[in-house]
Design a protein around this motif. Structure first.
Motif, PDB file in Angstrom:
ATOM      1  N   GLY A 182       0.921  -0.960   0.102  1.00 47.95           N
ATOM      2  CA  GLY A 182       0.085  -0.185  -0.531  1.00 47.95           C
ATOM      3  C   GLY A 182       0.739   1.359   0.052  1.00 47.95           C
ATOM      4  O   GLY A 182       0.308   2.169  -0.269  1.00 47.95           O
ATOM      5  N   LEU A 183       2.439   0.616   0.255  1.00 46.51           N
ATOM      6  CA  LEU A 183       2.682   2.474   0.459  1.00 46.51           C
ATOM      7  C   LEU A 183       3.068   2.847  -1.271  1.00 46.51           C
ATOM      8  O   LEU A 183       3.673   3.839  -1.723  1.00 46.51           O
ATOM      9  N   GLY A 184       3.278   1.688  -1.959  1.00 45.42           N
ATOM     10  CA  GLY A 184       3.316   2.523  -3.452  1.00 45.42           C
ATOM     11  C   GLY A 184       4.833   3.125  -3.869  1.00 45.42           C
ATOM     12  O   GLY A 184       5.210   3.230  -4.785  1.00 45.42           O
ATOM     13  N   ILE A 185       5.590   1.941  -3.255  1.00 46.45           N
ATOM     14  CA  ILE A 185       7.260   2.355  -3.529  1.00 46.45           C
ATOM     15  C   ILE A 185       6.886   0.577  -4.250  1.00 46.45           C
ATOM     16  O   ILE A 185       8.440   1.195  -5.021  1.00 46.45           O
ATOM     17  N   PHE A 186       7.105  -0.699  -4.642  1.00 44.79           N
ATOM     18  CA  PHE A 186       7.577  -1.582  -4.855  1.00 44.79           C
ATOM     19  C   PHE A 186       6.618  -1.964  -6.076  1.00 44.79           C
ATOM     20  O   PHE A 186       5.307  -1.739  -5.647  1.00 44.79           O
ATOM     21  N   GLU A 187       7.158  -2.896  -7.110  1.00 41.58           N
ATOM     22  CA  GLU A 187       6.511  -3.238  -8.018  1.00 41.58           C
ATOM     23  C   GLU A 187       5.476  -4.307  -7.293  1.00 41.58           C
ATOM     24  O   GLU A 187       4.534  -4.693  -8.152  1.00 41.58           O
ATOM     25  N   HIS A 188       6.113  -5.008  -6.386  1.00 39.54           N
ATOM     26  CA  HIS A 188       5.851  -6.220  -6.511  1.00 39.54           C
ATOM     27  C   HIS A 188       5.882  -6.817  -4.677  1.00 39.54           C
ATOM     28  O   HIS A 188       7.709  -6.372  -4.517  1.00 39.54           O
ATOM     29  N   VAL A 189       5.262  -7.298  -3.780  1.00 37.79           N
ATOM     30  CA  VAL A 189       5.651  -7.936  -2.516  1.00 37.79           C
ATOM     31  C   VAL A 189       5.675  -8.894  -2.150  1.00 37.79           C
ATOM     32  O   VAL A 189       4.046  -9.406  -2.523  1.00 37.79           O
ATOM     33  N   GLU A 190       6.130  -9.848  -1.538  1.00 32.57           N
ATOM     34  CA  GLU A 190       5.424 -11.031  -1.206  1.00 32.57           C
ATOM     35  C   GLU A 190       6.274 -11.674   0.081  1.00 32.57           C
ATOM     36  O   GLU A 190       6.787 -11.110   0.788  1.00 32.57           O
ATOM     37  N   VAL A 191       5.533 -12.591   0.862  1.00 33.25           N
ATOM     38  CA  VAL A 191       5.924 -13.365   1.677  1.00 33.25           C
ATOM     39  C   VAL A 191       7.249 -14.414   1.127  1.00 33.25           C
ATOM     40  O   VAL A 191       7.657 -15.213   0.375  1.00 33.25           O
ATOM     41  N   LEU A 192       8.904 -13.945   2.108  1.00 36.09           N
ATOM     42  CA  LEU A 192       9.403 -15.154   1.634  1.00 36.09           C
ATOM     43  C   LEU A 192       9.549 -16.164   2.498  1.00 36.09           C
ATOM     44  O   LEU A 192       9.419 -16.681   3.629  1.00 36.09           O
ATOM     45  N   THR A 193       9.735 -17.203   1.175  1.00 35.31           N
ATOM     46  CA  THR A 193       9.029 -18.422   1.955  1.00 35.31           C
ATOM     47  C   THR A 193      10.779 -19.671   1.092  1.00 35.31           C
ATOM     48  O   THR A 193      11.662 -18.747   0.742  1.00 35.31           O
ATOM     49  N   LYS A 194      10.770 -21.143   1.638  1.00 32.60           N
ATOM     50  CA  LYS A 194      11.811 -21.398   1.128  1.00 32.60           C
ATOM     51  C   LYS A 194      12.237 -21.390   0.149  1.00 32.60           C
ATOM     52  O   LYS A 194      12.915 -21.740  -0.330  1.00 32.60           O
ATOM     53  N   VAL A 195      10.826 -21.696  -0.387  1.00 26.17           N
ATOM     54  CA  VAL A 195      10.431 -21.685  -2.225  1.00 26.17           C
ATOM     55  C   VAL A 195      11.029 -20.770  -2.859  1.00 26.17           C
ATOM     56  O   VAL A 195      11.775 -20.435  -3.774  1.00 26.17           O
ATOM     57  N   VAL A 196      10.503 -19.399  -2.413  1.00 22.47           N
ATOM     58  CA  VAL A 196      11.376 -18.242  -2.881  1.00 22.47           C
ATOM     59  C   VAL A 196      12.614 -17.501  -2.484  1.00 22.47           C
ATOM     60  O   VAL A 196      13.313 -17.598  -3.312  1.00 22.47           O
ATOM     61  N   ALA A 197      13.023 -18.521  -1.088  1.00 20.71           N
ATOM     62  CA  ALA A 197      14.739 -17.875  -1.442  1.00 20.71           C
ATOM     63  C   ALA A 197      15.468 -19.042  -2.262  1.00 20.71           C
ATOM     64  O   ALA A 197      16.397 -18.671  -3.153  1.00 20.71           O
TER      65      ALA A 197
END
Length: 238
Positions: free
Chosen positions: A59-74
């Motif tokens: 909602g800050l409008g700073i990032f193109e995308h925000v998501e939770v860091l999981t081990k799969v994402v890492a």
């Protein structure tokens, strides 16, 4: 593109400035890492569910995308050998070599919360003067001990006596300032430790009569308010 990885329990201006400096994509350290590798952070009563934090940061409008860091994402970031920015915190230094060893890591020197290394940092105090423990000084110490009993703090009770020209101006005991709720803002440094571990670390305002060093921002607070720092020693040590 920048990939910002951080533990974000709450939002405040410090996080906003940090985010604006880099932009790109943000990954918020999720409960999978907290429960398995940093269980002490579960004590942080400020933290919101990471799903709520993702929406708040987006909602800050700073990032193109925000998501939770999981081990799969890492694992995905590791395979991509991504360029990663992390706050210079204990969590970052533990996650990076384990999950992002092939990535280019930048540690941003920014204060966002009381993590363990910052809490443990010792600062040598430069006393304004040194005195010996004469009988009058011993009397003041006894008064401080009596005042300490009035503290409602379950962890530690500390009394302080303000003296000028040998006369007691006032006595007081440790308490949170400006209110009892201020620890909800940036967290409690004590959350980094178990009972009996590093008892010298404590966030409530108080006075000590033991020699040693300054922890957290104690010395800065005293000297900014023109409070004289006195090192009390036994006569045999002087």
């Amino acid at each position: 593109m920048n990939h910002l990885v951080a533990y974000v329990p709450v939002l405040h201006e410090g996080y906003a400035k940090f985010f604006k400096k880099y932009g790109g994509t943000a990954y918020l350290v999720g409960p999978e890492f907290i429960s398995e590798e940093f269980p002490r952070l579960i004590r942080d009563l400020r933290q919101l569910p990471v799903s709520d934090m993702v929406r708040a940061v987006q909602g800050l409008g700073i990032f193109e995308h925000v998501e939770v860091l999981t081990k799969v994402v890492a694992e995905k970031l590791q395979k991509e050998k991504a360029t990663i920015i992390m706050p210079d915190e204990e969590i970052s230094h533990e996650l990076a070599p384990k999950y992002f060893s092939d990535c280019s890591i930048t540690y941003e020197n920014v204060f966002l919360r009381w993590d363990k290394p910052i809490t443990l940092r010792e600062t040598i105090v430069s006393p304004n003067r040194v005195i010996s423990t004469k009988e009058l000084d011993k009397k003041f110490i006894q008064l401080a001990k009596q005042e300490a009993q009035k503290s409602g703090d379950w962890w530690r009770q500390i009394g302080v006596v303000a003296v000028r020209d040998g006369e007691v101006l006032f006595t007081d005991h440790n308490r949170n300032l400006p209110t009892e709720y201020n620890l909800h803002a940036v967290g409690n440094p004590r959350d980094n430790f178990d009972a009996g571990e590093h008892p010298e670390i404590y966030p409530t305002i108080h006075g000590d009569y033991k020699d040693g060093y300054s922890m957290l921002d104690a010395e800065d607070i005293f000297k900014a308010n023109n409070i004289e720092v006195v090192l009390v020693q036994d006569a045999k040590k002087s």
